[in-house]
Write an enzyme that holds these catalytic residues in place. Structure first.
Site, PDB file in Angstrom:
ATOM      1  N   CYS A 175       1.051  -1.140  -0.190  1.00 28.86           N
ATOM      2  CA  CYS A 175      -0.069  -0.069   0.024  1.00 28.86           C
ATOM      3  C   CYS A 175       0.838   1.270  -0.180  1.00 28.86           C
ATOM      4  O   CYS A 175       1.827   1.183   0.705  1.00 28.86           O
ATOM      5  CB  CYS A 175      -0.832  -0.035   1.201  1.00 28.86           C
ATOM      6  SG  CYS A 175      -2.090   1.637   1.282  1.00 28.86           S
ATOM      7  N   CYS A 205      -0.024   4.475   7.150  1.00 24.49           N
ATOM      8  CA  CYS A 205      -0.660   4.520   8.342  1.00 24.49           C
ATOM      9  C   CYS A 205       0.338   3.629   9.289  1.00 24.49           C
ATOM     10  O   CYS A 205       0.542   2.389   8.904  1.00 24.49           O
ATOM     11  CB  CYS A 205      -1.949   3.557   8.106  1.00 24.49           C
ATOM     12  SG  CYS A 205      -2.902   4.718   6.646  1.00 24.49           S
ATOM     13  N   CYS A 254      -0.527  -0.030  10.297  1.00 24.38           N
ATOM     14  CA  CYS A 254      -0.904  -1.072   9.482  1.00 24.38           C
ATOM     15  C   CYS A 254       0.484  -1.913   8.824  1.00 24.38           C
ATOM     16  O   CYS A 254       1.365  -1.600   8.226  1.00 24.38           O
ATOM     17  CB  CYS A 254      -1.681  -0.475   8.222  1.00 24.38           C
ATOM     18  SG  CYS A 254      -2.157  -1.756   6.896  1.00 24.38           S
ATOM     19  N   CYS A 312     -17.136  -8.837   3.988  1.00 23.12           N
ATOM     20  CA  CYS A 312     -16.336  -7.474   3.804  1.00 23.12           C
ATOM     21  C   CYS A 312     -15.321  -7.637   2.747  1.00 23.12           C
ATOM     22  O   CYS A 312     -14.257  -8.491   3.193  1.00 23.12           O
ATOM     23  CB  CYS A 312     -15.968  -7.124   4.997  1.00 23.12           C
ATOM     24  SG  CYS A 312     -17.079  -6.992   6.470  1.00 23.12           S
ATOM     25  N   CYS A 316     -20.078  -5.688   1.940  1.00 23.98           N
ATOM     26  CA  CYS A 316     -19.529  -4.341   2.411  1.00 23.98           C
ATOM     27  C   CYS A 316     -18.256  -4.289   1.787  1.00 23.98           C
ATOM     28  O   CYS A 316     -17.509  -5.412   1.646  1.00 23.98           O
ATOM     29  CB  CYS A 316     -19.334  -4.451   4.014  1.00 23.98           C
ATOM     30  SG  CYS A 316     -18.568  -2.794   4.379  1.00 23.98           S
ATOM     31  N   CYS A 367     -20.340   2.001   7.463  1.00 26.11           N
ATOM     32  CA  CYS A 367     -19.536   1.190   8.688  1.00 26.11           C
ATOM     33  C   CYS A 367     -18.041   2.078   8.821  1.00 26.11           C
ATOM     34  O   CYS A 367     -17.434   2.013   8.062  1.00 26.11           O
ATOM     35  CB  CYS A 367     -19.283  -0.140   8.108  1.00 26.11           C
ATOM     36  SG  CYS A 367     -18.200  -1.156   9.063  1.00 26.11           S
ATOM     37  N   ARG A 399     -19.266  -3.655  16.459  1.00 22.31           N
ATOM     38  CA  ARG A 399     -18.497  -5.080  16.112  1.00 22.31           C
ATOM     39  C   ARG A 399     -17.102  -5.162  16.753  1.00 22.31           C
ATOM     40  O   ARG A 399     -16.080  -4.103  16.647  1.00 22.31           O
ATOM     41  CB  ARG A 399     -18.390  -4.795  14.611  1.00 22.31           C
ATOM     42  CG  ARG A 399     -17.776  -5.923  14.060  1.00 22.31           C
ATOM     43  CD  ARG A 399     -17.543  -5.993  12.506  1.00 22.31           C
ATOM     44  NE  ARG A 399     -18.797  -5.640  11.846  1.00 22.31           N
ATOM     45  CZ  ARG A 399     -18.982  -5.081  10.606  1.00 22.31           C
ATOM     46  NH1 ARG A 399     -17.742  -5.138  10.001  1.00 22.31           N
ATOM     47  NH2 ARG A 399     -20.013  -4.673   9.972  1.00 22.31           N
TER      48      ARG A 399
END
Length: 408
Positions: free
Chosen positions: A65, A69, A72, A109, A142, A202, A272
């Site tokens: 990616c 972040c 992550c 998801c 999702c 979400c 969740r």
């Protein structure tokens, strides 16, 4: 009226606590923990009975990616030894999704690493959504693809997506400390684009990144203002090879207090229990079911969870039931129909509290027989005082992107 009685009273009427009350929940002592869980559990049962919704992750594209972040394992510059692969074909993703649905999941998801999807990526994911829905009648899908560009949310909705996930993660004031390649405002904008397109929003948070109690309350109140239908609560998995690898700031008790605070702030929203529950809650996971009404089944994006059957056994042993595919998750006032056998369904308002105070239910009396809760001053548990279990962080080596069967 003691703190917990006041919080239950508000939760049953869909009113938010004050910031001071939310902070007080995080500051309660371990001696008071079961009282906190019992109080928040009453609010949870009011809106969701004893149902637990199961969700299943399919990592469509793993690693590499361009975003930075800090939390992550897929970030720019990550040295974490995770699976790395490009886009799964629609049939591969559908096969992975089918395993989760067979295990009891009612929502799949679809997640892909990256800043955000190109139009070609949206086409690819649209074909994947269609393949999954063709094979699994009634399943919710999702998408979680990063920052959205104009028109992309509408295209995903047209392809059959039911929801879009994009977490706020931490407070606006500290967001720049964990990510520099995009902003908190960028994340808010994507959630709002999804809502405007008719997708169920979400959006949640990550706890355990070194934040203060005030940061946690800030992000949860920010989520309440956004009014998502689902709020995932993640607990940082400190992967070796990431900047936050040494951030072991959580205990099982603190995780439960965080979940209780989220439930009090967003009483009738799908809360969740998400990534990191096995690592930080450990044997206290069943208690968390009294606070949340939704969990992920099996593995996560780049880490392994406990066995899917163990999840199902935990739910049954704790006296809860898996939510069926024909049951709407949310209470009727949030747009879903209540199942005839659902416990505690009623009327109310959402996490954003647009209709706070409109409910006809009488105020609750939970906790009235207990001694008043005294709230000492409290801050997050320092890393050296937490019970770190680094051996519980296990990189995913099965399922999507491998030749091994998934965990579901």
């Amino acid at each position: 009226m003691d703190l917990l009685t006041a919080l239950v009273d508000k939760g049953l009427r869909r009113e938010p606590p004050t910031r001071e009350e939310a902070l007080a929940v995080l500051a309660t002592s371990d001696d008071e923990l079961l009282d906190v869980v019992a109080a928040a559990g009453r609010v949870r049962r009011q809106w969701f009975g004893r149902r637990v919704k199961l969700n299943y992750l399919v990592n469509l594209k793993s690693g590499l990616c361009p975003e930075d972040c800090s939390y992550c394992s897929q970030r720019l510059g990550s040295q974490a030894d995770i699976l790395k692969y490009t886009w799964l074909r629609p049939d591969q993703a559908a096969d992975a999704a089918r395993a989760g649905v067979a295990g009891g999941a009612k929502r799949v998801c679809l997640v892909a690493s990256g800043r955000g999807p190109t139009d070609r990526d949206v086409d690819r994911v649209s074909r994947t959504i269609e393949a999954i829905k063709d094979q699994n009648e009634g399943v919710e899908v999702c998408a979680c693809l990063g920052l959205l560009s104009s028109g992309q949310a509408e295209r995903l909705r047209a392809a059959g997506a039911d929801a879009y996930n994009h977490n706020l993660n931490t407070s606006e004031s500290t967001y720049g400390d964990i990510t520099t390649t995009h902003t908190y405002a960028d994340r808010v904008d994507t959630v709002q684009q999804a809502q405007a397109a008719g997708l169920s929003a979400c959006s949640g948070l990550i706890a355990g990144m070194g934040e203060t109690d005030e940061d946690l309350v800030d992000v949860v109140f920010g989520l309440r203002e956004l009014d998502p239908d689902s709020v995932p609560v993640n607990f940082l998995i400190p992967f070796e090879g990431t900047p936050l690898a040494k951030e072991w700031n959580l205990t099982p008790q603190r995780c439960l207090r965080i979940l209780a605070m989220v439930r009090f702030v967003c009483p009738d929203v799908e809360v969740r229990l998400a990534g990191g529950r096995e690592v930080h809650l450990r044997t206290m996971q069943p208690l968390a079911l009294h606070l949340v009404n939704s969990i992920f089944l099996g593995d996560y994006l780049t880490s392994e969870g406990q066995a899917g059957q163990a999840d199902l056994d935990m739910i049954a042993d704790a006296g809860f039931v898996v939510e069926g595919a024909g049951t709407r998750t949310l209470p009727e006032h949030r747009g879903g129909l209540c199942a005839s056998d659902a416990e505690g369904c009623g009327t109310g308002a959402g996490c954003g509290g647009h209709e706070a105070g409109a409910c006809g239910h009488e105020a609750g009396t939970c906790g009235g027989h207990r001694e008043p809760v005294t709230v000492p001053a409290g801050q997050p548990v320092p890393a050296e005082e937490s019970t770190a279990r680094t051996g519980l962080v296990s990189v995913r080596r099965r399922g999507a992107g491998t030749d091994l069967p998934p965990n579901a």
